[in-house]
Design a protein around this motif. Structure first.
Motif, PDB file in Angstrom:
ATOM      1  N   GLY A 108      67.431   8.287  51.840  1.00  0.00           N
ATOM      2  CA  GLY A 108      67.850   8.082  53.313  1.00  0.00           C
ATOM      3  C   GLY A 108      67.874   9.444  54.051  1.00  0.00           C
ATOM      4  O   GLY A 108      67.888  10.206  53.534  1.00  0.00           O
ATOM      5  N   PHE A 109      67.945   9.029  55.423  1.00  0.00           N
ATOM      6  CA  PHE A 109      68.094  10.285  56.586  1.00  0.00           C
ATOM      7  C   PHE A 109      69.524  10.590  56.635  1.00  0.00           C
ATOM      8  O   PHE A 109      70.501   9.788  56.730  1.00  0.00           O
ATOM      9  CB  PHE A 109      67.502   9.949  57.782  1.00  0.00           C
ATOM     10  CG  PHE A 109      66.145  10.044  57.808  1.00  0.00           C
ATOM     11  CD1 PHE A 109      65.334  11.176  57.899  1.00  0.00           C
ATOM     12  CD2 PHE A 109      65.208   9.118  57.534  1.00  0.00           C
ATOM     13  CE1 PHE A 109      63.898  11.505  57.956  1.00  0.00           C
ATOM     14  CE2 PHE A 109      63.700   9.141  57.636  1.00  0.00           C
ATOM     15  CZ  PHE A 109      62.896  10.364  58.024  1.00  0.00           C
ATOM     16  N   LEU A 110      69.933  11.959  56.683  1.00  0.00           N
ATOM     17  CA  LEU A 110      71.010  12.451  56.943  1.00  0.00           C
ATOM     18  C   LEU A 110      71.098  13.904  57.735  1.00  0.00           C
ATOM     19  O   LEU A 110      69.963  14.752  57.543  1.00  0.00           O
ATOM     20  CB  LEU A 110      71.849  12.768  55.760  1.00  0.00           C
ATOM     21  CG  LEU A 110      72.521  11.883  54.723  1.00  0.00           C
ATOM     22  CD1 LEU A 110      73.270  12.291  53.733  1.00  0.00           C
ATOM     23  CD2 LEU A 110      73.611  10.715  55.807  1.00  0.00           C
ATOM     24  N   PRO A 111      71.782  13.856  58.666  1.00  0.00           N
ATOM     25  CA  PRO A 111      71.750  15.185  59.396  1.00  0.00           C
ATOM     26  C   PRO A 111      72.155  16.500  58.345  1.00  0.00           C
ATOM     27  O   PRO A 111      72.633  16.280  57.247  1.00  0.00           O
ATOM     28  CB  PRO A 111      72.962  15.209  60.307  1.00  0.00           C
ATOM     29  CG  PRO A 111      73.462  13.986  60.313  1.00  0.00           C
ATOM     30  CD  PRO A 111      72.992  13.126  58.880  1.00  0.00           C
ATOM     31  N   ILE A 112      71.030  17.744  58.436  1.00  0.00           N
ATOM     32  CA  ILE A 112      71.091  18.547  57.745  1.00  0.00           C
ATOM     33  C   ILE A 112      72.724  19.369  57.477  1.00  0.00           C
ATOM     34  O   ILE A 112      73.129  19.619  56.140  1.00  0.00           O
ATOM     35  CB  ILE A 112      70.403  19.860  58.224  1.00  0.00           C
ATOM     36  CG1 ILE A 112      68.628  19.394  58.282  1.00  0.00           C
ATOM     37  CG2 ILE A 112      70.334  21.215  57.443  1.00  0.00           C
ATOM     38  CD1 ILE A 112      67.767  20.360  58.937  1.00  0.00           C
ATOM     39  N   HIS A 113      73.454  19.387  58.525  1.00  0.00           N
ATOM     40  CA  HIS A 113      74.723  20.132  58.629  1.00  0.00           C
ATOM     41  C   HIS A 113      75.671  19.168  57.740  1.00  0.00           C
ATOM     42  O   HIS A 113      76.517  19.385  56.916  1.00  0.00           O
ATOM     43  CB  HIS A 113      75.585  20.205  59.823  1.00  0.00           C
ATOM     44  CG  HIS A 113      75.724  18.937  60.741  1.00  0.00           C
ATOM     45  ND1 HIS A 113      76.923  18.248  60.610  1.00  0.00           N
ATOM     46  CD2 HIS A 113      74.943  18.033  61.454  1.00  0.00           C
ATOM     47  CE1 HIS A 113      76.626  17.213  61.465  1.00  0.00           C
ATOM     48  NE2 HIS A 113      75.599  17.080  62.011  1.00  0.00           N
ATOM     49  N   TYR A 114      75.575  17.853  57.523  1.00  0.00           N
ATOM     50  CA  TYR A 114      76.319  16.697  56.924  1.00  0.00           C
ATOM     51  C   TYR A 114      75.796  16.777  55.490  1.00  0.00           C
ATOM     52  O   TYR A 114      77.023  16.533  54.736  1.00  0.00           O
ATOM     53  CB  TYR A 114      76.130  15.623  57.565  1.00  0.00           C
ATOM     54  CG  TYR A 114      77.165  14.527  56.693  1.00  0.00           C
ATOM     55  CD1 TYR A 114      78.416  14.658  56.663  1.00  0.00           C
ATOM     56  CD2 TYR A 114      76.583  13.196  56.353  1.00  0.00           C
ATOM     57  CE1 TYR A 114      79.280  13.759  56.214  1.00  0.00           C
ATOM     58  CE2 TYR A 114      77.465  11.946  55.820  1.00  0.00           C
ATOM     59  CZ  TYR A 114      78.836  12.472  55.889  1.00  0.00           C
ATOM     60  OH  TYR A 114      79.803  11.600  55.442  1.00  0.00           O
ATOM     61  N   ALA A 115      74.374  16.784  55.153  1.00  0.00           N
ATOM     62  CA  ALA A 115      74.243  16.645  53.902  1.00  0.00           C
ATOM     63  C   ALA A 115      74.347  18.192  53.247  1.00  0.00           C
ATOM     64  O   ALA A 115      74.371  18.053  51.836  1.00  0.00           O
ATOM     65  CB  ALA A 115      72.769  16.328  53.614  1.00  0.00           C
ATOM     66  N   ARG A 116      74.548  19.038  53.537  1.00  0.00           N
ATOM     67  CA  ARG A 116      74.649  20.287  53.124  1.00  0.00           C
ATOM     68  C   ARG A 116      75.658  20.503  51.779  1.00  0.00           C
ATOM     69  O   ARG A 116      75.461  21.182  50.792  1.00  0.00           O
ATOM     70  CB  ARG A 116      75.061  21.639  54.164  1.00  0.00           C
ATOM     71  CG  ARG A 116      74.980  22.854  53.674  1.00  0.00           C
ATOM     72  CD  ARG A 116      75.020  23.979  54.739  1.00  0.00           C
ATOM     73  NE  ARG A 116      73.646  24.094  55.580  1.00  0.00           N
ATOM     74  CZ  ARG A 116      73.857  23.858  56.776  1.00  0.00           C
ATOM     75  NH1 ARG A 116      74.819  23.646  57.517  1.00  0.00           N
ATOM     76  NH2 ARG A 116      72.832  23.992  57.466  1.00  0.00           N
ATOM     77  N   GLN A 117      76.883  19.741  52.080  1.00  0.00           N
ATOM     78  CA  GLN A 117      78.008  19.982  51.026  1.00  0.00           C
ATOM     79  C   GLN A 117      77.437  19.454  49.802  1.00  0.00           C
ATOM     80  O   GLN A 117      77.894  19.737  48.735  1.00  0.00           O
ATOM     81  CB  GLN A 117      79.121  19.126  51.694  1.00  0.00           C
ATOM     82  CG  GLN A 117      78.798  17.600  52.012  1.00  0.00           C
ATOM     83  CD  GLN A 117      79.977  16.839  52.566  1.00  0.00           C
ATOM     84  OE1 GLN A 117      81.020  16.912  52.123  1.00  0.00           O
ATOM     85  NE2 GLN A 117      79.722  16.418  53.750  1.00  0.00           N
ATOM     86  N   TRP A 118      76.598  18.394  49.742  1.00  0.00           N
ATOM     87  CA  TRP A 118      75.950  17.784  48.526  1.00  0.00           C
ATOM     88  C   TRP A 118      74.717  18.572  48.168  1.00  0.00           C
ATOM     89  O   TRP A 118      74.622  18.623  46.835  1.00  0.00           O
ATOM     90  CB  TRP A 118      75.529  16.355  48.808  1.00  0.00           C
ATOM     91  CG  TRP A 118      76.882  15.491  48.737  1.00  0.00           C
ATOM     92  CD1 TRP A 118      78.075  15.304  48.109  1.00  0.00           C
ATOM     93  CD2 TRP A 118      77.262  14.874  50.316  1.00  0.00           C
ATOM     94  NE1 TRP A 118      78.965  14.569  48.895  1.00  0.00           N
ATOM     95  CE2 TRP A 118      78.561  14.165  50.213  1.00  0.00           C
ATOM     96  CE3 TRP A 118      76.418  14.841  51.449  1.00  0.00           C
ATOM     97  CZ2 TRP A 118      79.034  13.539  51.114  1.00  0.00           C
ATOM     98  CZ3 TRP A 118      77.236  13.966  52.499  1.00  0.00           C
ATOM     99  CH2 TRP A 118      78.398  13.608  52.092  1.00  0.00           C
TER     100      TRP A 118
END
Length: 307
Positions: free
Chosen positions: A244-254
């Motif tokens: 799935g698509f996620l914003p880079i800044h939001y996915a960075r934590q994972w």
């Protein structure tokens, strides 16, 4: 059943207090949850609600073992009360400004998960507003973009932060920033441990994918699940069963914890622009104007925020 219709007497301070209780009960989802927020007993809340129903001649809600729920009339009264309370706060803020004090409320609707944007323009603007006008009360609602636009148009919200989509004739927009998104899979997914060269377009497009219900994506995927917000998309990606698509800044934590990886980032990526929206032709609101002034001062708007 509604009580017999009768003319409504002029709205007074006591009515405003009852409407504020009503708003809190609705937003808390019931009497029990509203006790803490209002700092009054459930019995007192029940009495206030009964007083308001008698005042309006309407049955606003049902309460009992089945839980709290609004009637159809209650929904309409709630929407009308939000507009009335917003107008009241705007009046108070303007009168306070005449006396040299910037006071009142600023009601903001924001699309979910923007707090991790590295530019943080909204955060910086709110901090500046607090420093300039410490008596202003800020109320933030995290809701979908279409609800934000509707809230701004009908006066429930003073301002909203939404993606740039179709242009609504009643809204004015101020560009904020651009958000970059990539396609991710989670640890345990068949594509997670493959070398980059082994991840093919055919394999990606055959995988089960989760699609956001509020957005149109530019890529064709095998969408077998949906989510109303980004947190829901992240939940399903982290199962290891979906891409799935996620914003880079939001996915960075994972990504930094080895729980997600981007798939074919040169192929599967898209950019989404965000803007601040206000209602065209709305009554002057000095608190809102000051907020927009400081927001414009946090960046140059067009193109800001691209990663």
């Amino acid at each position: 059943m509604s009580k017999p219709a009768r003319p409504l007497a002029p709205i007074g301070d006591a009515d405003i207090r009852l409407l504020r209780v009503f708003r809190t009960v609705v937003e808390c989802g019931g009497f029990s949850a509203a006790e803490v927020e209002l700092n009054i007993s459930r019995a007192a809340i029940s009495q206030h609600m009964a007083d308001l129903e008698r005042r309006l001649g309407l049955t606003l809600c049902r309460r009992g073992r089945a839980g709290f729920r609004l009637t159809d009339e209650g929904h309409l009264a709630y929407e009308a009360s939000l507009r009335l309370l917003a107008s009241t706060e705007s009046f108070r803020s303007e009168i306070a400004t005449v006396h040299g004090r910037l006071r009142g409320e600023l009601n903001i609707g924001i699309t979910d998960n923007l707090v991790t944007m590295p530019q943080m323009r909204v955060t910086h603007a709110l901090r500046s507003l607090k420093q300039l006008a410490p008596e202003v009360r800020v109320n933030i609602r995290m809701i979908p973009p279409n609800e934000i636009e509707r809230g701004v148009l009908d006066g429930q919200l003073h301002v909203g932060v939404v993606p740039v989509r179709r242009g609504l004739p009643g809204l004015a927009g101020l560009p904020l920033y651009q958000e970059e998104s990539l396609l991710y899979c989670g640890d345990g997914h068949p594509l997670f441990d493959r070398a980059d060269a082994e991840v093919t377009r055919e394999a990606v497009e055959a995988a089960d994918a989760v699609a956001p219900t509020q957005a149109q994506l530019p890529h064709e995927l095998n969408n077998t699940a949906t989510a109303t917000d980004r947190e829901g998309v992240a939940f399903l990606i982290l199962t290891g069963c979906y891409v799935g698509f996620l914003p880079i800044h939001y996915a960075r934590q994972w990504v930094e914890r080895g729980m997600m990886r981007a798939l074919m980032p040169d192929t599967y990526h898209h950019a989404l622009k965000f803007q601040v929206v206000t209602k065209k032709g709305a009554q002057p609101n000095l608190v809102l104007e000051r907020f927009l002034d400081v927001l414009r001062g946090t960046g140059n708007g067009e193109g800001a925020g691209a990663e």
